[in-house]
Design a protein around this motif. Structure first.
Motif, PDB file in Angstrom:
ATOM      1  N   UNK A 268       0.454   3.202  -1.088  1.00  0.00           N
ATOM      2  CA  UNK A 268       0.055   3.419  -2.485  1.00  0.00           C
ATOM      3  C   UNK A 268      -1.362   3.113  -2.479  1.00  0.00           C
ATOM      4  N   UNK A 269      -2.074   2.398  -1.747  1.00  0.00           N
ATOM      5  CA  UNK A 269      -3.508   2.511  -1.914  1.00  0.00           C
ATOM      6  C   UNK A 269      -4.317   2.332  -0.884  1.00  0.00           C
ATOM      7  N   UNK A 270      -5.482   2.099  -0.729  1.00  0.00           N
ATOM      8  CA  UNK A 270      -6.305   2.063   0.420  1.00  0.00           C
ATOM      9  C   UNK A 270      -6.214   1.085   1.373  1.00  0.00           C
ATOM     10  N   UNK A 271      -6.341   1.218   2.620  1.00  0.00           N
ATOM     11  CA  UNK A 271      -5.893   0.330   3.539  1.00  0.00           C
ATOM     12  C   UNK A 271      -7.044   0.156   4.522  1.00  0.00           C
ATOM     13  N   UNK A 272      -8.134   0.813   4.259  1.00  0.00           N
ATOM     14  CA  UNK A 272      -9.127   1.026   5.468  1.00  0.00           C
ATOM     15  C   UNK A 272     -10.078  -0.511   5.363  1.00  0.00           C
TER      16      UNK A 272
ATOM     17  N   UNK B  84       5.009   9.259  13.498  1.00  0.00           N
ATOM     18  CA  UNK B  84       3.527   9.063  13.977  1.00  0.00           C
ATOM     19  C   UNK B  84       3.088   8.527  12.455  1.00  0.00           C
ATOM     20  N   UNK B  85       1.825   7.795  12.690  1.00  0.00           N
ATOM     21  CA  UNK B  85       1.197   7.114  11.638  1.00  0.00           C
ATOM     22  C   UNK B  85      -0.226   7.753  11.746  1.00  0.00           C
ATOM     23  N   UNK B  86      -0.925   7.738  10.610  1.00  0.00           N
ATOM     24  CA  UNK B  86      -2.434   8.043  10.593  1.00  0.00           C
ATOM     25  C   UNK B  86      -2.838   7.243   9.563  1.00  0.00           C
ATOM     26  N   UNK B  87      -4.452   7.446   9.275  1.00  0.00           N
ATOM     27  CA  UNK B  87      -5.299   7.139   8.070  1.00  0.00           C
ATOM     28  C   UNK B  87      -5.521   8.317   7.426  1.00  0.00           C
ATOM     29  N   UNK B  88      -5.324   8.675   6.145  1.00  0.00           N
ATOM     30  CA  UNK B  88      -5.467   9.981   5.574  1.00  0.00           C
ATOM     31  C   UNK B  88      -7.060   9.769   4.996  1.00  0.00           C
ATOM     32  N   UNK B  89      -7.614  10.860   4.708  1.00  0.00           N
ATOM     33  CA  UNK B  89      -9.079  11.140   4.421  1.00  0.00           C
ATOM     34  C   UNK B  89      -9.421  10.135   3.009  1.00  0.00           C
ATOM     35  N   UNK B  90      -8.243   9.871   2.425  1.00  0.00           N
ATOM     36  CA  UNK B  90      -8.291   8.860   1.260  1.00  0.00           C
ATOM     37  C   UNK B  90      -8.323   7.534   1.681  1.00  0.00           C
ATOM     38  N   UNK B  91      -8.321   7.230   3.012  1.00  0.00           N
ATOM     39  CA  UNK B  91      -8.187   5.890   3.509  1.00  0.00           C
ATOM     40  C   UNK B  91      -6.939   5.253   3.283  1.00  0.00           C
ATOM     41  N   UNK B  92      -5.817   6.343   3.051  1.00  0.00           N
ATOM     42  CA  UNK B  92      -4.382   5.511   3.074  1.00  0.00           C
ATOM     43  C   UNK B  92      -3.557   5.639   4.336  1.00  0.00           C
ATOM     44  N   UNK B  93      -2.707   4.741   4.422  1.00  0.00           N
ATOM     45  CA  UNK B  93      -1.727   4.609   5.672  1.00  0.00           C
ATOM     46  C   UNK B  93      -0.576   5.938   5.349  1.00  0.00           C
ATOM     47  N   UNK B  94      -0.333   6.789   6.426  1.00  0.00           N
ATOM     48  CA  UNK B  94       0.790   7.820   6.199  1.00  0.00           C
ATOM     49  C   UNK B  94       1.593   7.784   7.355  1.00  0.00           C
ATOM     50  N   UNK B  95       2.904   7.447   7.209  1.00  0.00           N
ATOM     51  CA  UNK B  95       3.845   7.280   8.260  1.00  0.00           C
ATOM     52  C   UNK B  95       4.783   8.691   8.246  1.00  0.00           C
TER      53      UNK B  95
ATOM     54  N   UNK C   9       3.824  -4.702   1.430  1.00  0.00           N
ATOM     55  CA  UNK C   9       2.207  -4.958   1.045  1.00  0.00           C
ATOM     56  C   UNK C   9       1.604  -3.721   1.263  1.00  0.00           C
ATOM     57  N   UNK C  10       1.636  -2.979   2.407  1.00  0.00           N
ATOM     58  CA  UNK C  10       0.833  -1.786   2.385  1.00  0.00           C
ATOM     59  C   UNK C  10       1.220  -0.758   1.646  1.00  0.00           C
ATOM     60  N   UNK C  11       2.632  -0.771   1.034  1.00  0.00           N
ATOM     61  CA  UNK C  11       2.948   0.224   0.294  1.00  0.00           C
ATOM     62  C   UNK C  11       3.811   1.563   0.974  1.00  0.00           C
ATOM     63  N   UNK C  12       4.083   1.061   2.056  1.00  0.00           N
ATOM     64  CA  UNK C  12       4.985   2.250   2.734  1.00  0.00           C
ATOM     65  C   UNK C  12       6.568   1.782   3.035  1.00  0.00           C
ATOM     66  N   UNK C  13       6.900   1.185   2.276  1.00  0.00           N
ATOM     67  CA  UNK C  13       8.327   0.526   2.426  1.00  0.00           C
ATOM     68  C   UNK C  13       9.340   1.627   1.236  1.00  0.00           C
ATOM     69  N   UNK C  14      10.205   1.746   1.769  1.00  0.00           N
ATOM     70  CA  UNK C  14      11.225   2.811   1.066  1.00  0.00           C
ATOM     71  C   UNK C  14      11.748   3.973   1.817  1.00  0.00           C
ATOM     72  N   UNK C  15      12.279   4.882   1.266  1.00  0.00           N
ATOM     73  CA  UNK C  15      12.966   5.985   2.128  1.00  0.00           C
ATOM     74  C   UNK C  15      12.235   7.451   1.417  1.00  0.00           C
ATOM     75  N   UNK C  16      11.979   8.241   2.479  1.00  0.00           N
ATOM     76  CA  UNK C  16      11.273   9.731   2.147  1.00  0.00           C
ATOM     77  C   UNK C  16      12.349  10.829   2.367  1.00  0.00           C
ATOM     78  N   UNK C  17      12.656  11.437   1.424  1.00  0.00           N
ATOM     79  CA  UNK C  17      13.626  12.646   1.618  1.00  0.00           C
ATOM     80  C   UNK C  17      12.763  13.879   1.622  1.00  0.00           C
ATOM     81  N   UNK C  18      11.779  13.959   1.681  1.00  0.00           N
ATOM     82  CA  UNK C  18      10.758  15.356   1.365  1.00  0.00           C
ATOM     83  C   UNK C  18      10.392  16.017   2.589  1.00  0.00           C
ATOM     84  N   UNK C  19      11.034  15.961   3.511  1.00  0.00           N
ATOM     85  CA  UNK C  19      11.112  16.784   4.827  1.00  0.00           C
ATOM     86  C   UNK C  19      12.019  18.048   4.846  1.00  0.00           C
TER      87      UNK C  19
END
Length: 377
Positions: free
Chosen positions: A111-115, A167-178, A198-208
């Motif tokens: 949800x927010x920047x983690x850099x 996979x995991x990466x840091x987006x150009x906006x500085x956010x964590x993307x799994x 805390x990092x804002x990545x908990x939950x379920x994604x069904x967008x694939x």
């Protein structure tokens, strides 16, 4: 009878009437049976020759029935081959559709920047040893453990990238993307601590987008191939399965025959090298392309088998027609030796009836001559 004395005229007329009656009886028998040779007494040579011809015709008639059964067995196998070919074509269509369906990863972005986070001890809400799990689809949840002295986010990115299918990466906006690379639902859950939350990545994604439906359709069609191959039998003989060779005899002593082999060891999906599809098989384009190549080979094999059955069917049908014609020739030959000409026999009957009537009249006249002696008394 020796004591009865007949005049020469009476005896001659009586003999003539007896001969006429015998011929009349013979003609009536020929007309009633339709045969001029009814027993070996009538004509031994014709009778036994005709019997031999008729016996062979009867033997061939029994063989003709078996040949007809062989034709139906081949037709059942050929129908099975055609139906299986259609199913394999449907498998190719399913795989091609899956190939055009591009897999898109399911993803969760913080949800927010983690850099700006430093090491673990300086990241609020993230403690060394915290554990969260990452689950892709229905696969076993994978564990991520936060290190003690490394930068929290970089440690998490490294740990996630070490897992299979995610996979995991840091987006150009500085956010964590799994991301779940195969497009299945992605679920991230805290086990101890609240790192993911805390990092804002908990939950379920069904967008694939994934190819699971294509896998299910493919395997359903594959099952039908197995069932259809098992059902392509006629009277217990299935040329689409191993050990079901068919031998067709074309003559009485079985010296002329054709053996039709079930040339494919197995026309089931396994025999055609069509393996059950898995998520991994349809997970990449290269795997689907390999599957399509295997299906093309299966179609080629089926067409070759169909051509082989078609050639055998042509041979058996040709022999069936030949056998029917030969039976007709044998029966015609026997008929020429034994059948009566009803027109001739009808004319003979009329002539003999006339002769019998005249003979009776002549016998009566001869009897009258003998009766003249009574006038002397």
């Amino acid at each position: 009878m020796a004591d009865v004395v007949l005049s020469s005229a009476l005896r001659s007329n009586l003999t003539s009437l007896q001969n006429t009656a015998s011929l009349l009886s013979q003609t009536q028998e020929r007309l009633s049976t339709g045969l001029k040779v009814n027993s070996a007494i009538d004509n031994p040579t014709a009778f036994f020759t005709a019997a031999g011809l008729n016996n062979r015709a009867n033997d061939l008639a029994a063989l003709s029935d078996n040949i007809g059964q062989a034709v139906d067995t081949l037709k059942a196998a050929d129908d099975g081959i055609k139906a299986i070919t259609t199913l394999v074509e449907n498998l190719k269509s399913t795989a091609s559709t899956a190939l055009t369906t591009k897999v898109t990863a399911s993803s969760i972005t913080s949800s927010g920047s983690v850099t700006g986070t430093a090491n673990v001890s300086q990241t609020a809400g993230v403690d060394a040893g915290d554990i969260f799990t990452v689950q892709v689809g229905t696969a076993t949840a994978l564990t991520v453990t936060v290190g003690a002295s490394t930068t929290a986010v970089s440690a998490i990115v490294a740990a996630v990238n070490g897992l299979s299918g995610v996979t995991a990466s840091i987006t150009s906006e500085g956010k964590l993307k799994v991301e779940g690379t195969n497009g299945k639902d992605l679920t991230i859950t805290d086990t101890t601590g609240s790192t993911a939350a805390t990092l804002g990545v908990a939950g379920t994604a069904t967008n694939g987008v994934n190819r699971d439906s294509a896998v299910a359709d493919f395997n359903t069609l594959r099952t039908q191939i197995d069932q259809l191959a098992a059902d392509s039998s006629f009277k217990g003989v299935n040329l689409l399965q191993a050990g079901n060779d068919l031998t067709v005899n074309f003559n009485e002593d079985q010296s002329s025959n054709l053996t039709i082999a079930s040339r494919l060891l197995d026309t089931s999906s396994g025999g055609l090298n069509i393996s059950a599809a898995t998520e991994a098989d349809f997970g990449t384009d290269s795997n689907i392309e390999a599957s399509l190549a295997s299906l093309d080979a299966a179609v080629s094999t089926l067409r070759q088998q169909s051509a082989s059955f078609g050639n055998n069917l042509s041979i058996v049908e040709n022999r069936q027609d030949f056998t029917k014609n030969l039976i007709n020739t044998l029966e015609t030959g026997a008929g020429k030796l034994t059948l009566a000409d009803t027109n001739v026999e009808g004319a003979n009957l009329l002539a003999l009836q006339t002769r019998q009537s005249l003979g009776t009249t002549t016998l009566s006249l001869a009897s009258q001559s003998d009766q003249n002696v009574l006038r002397l008394f």
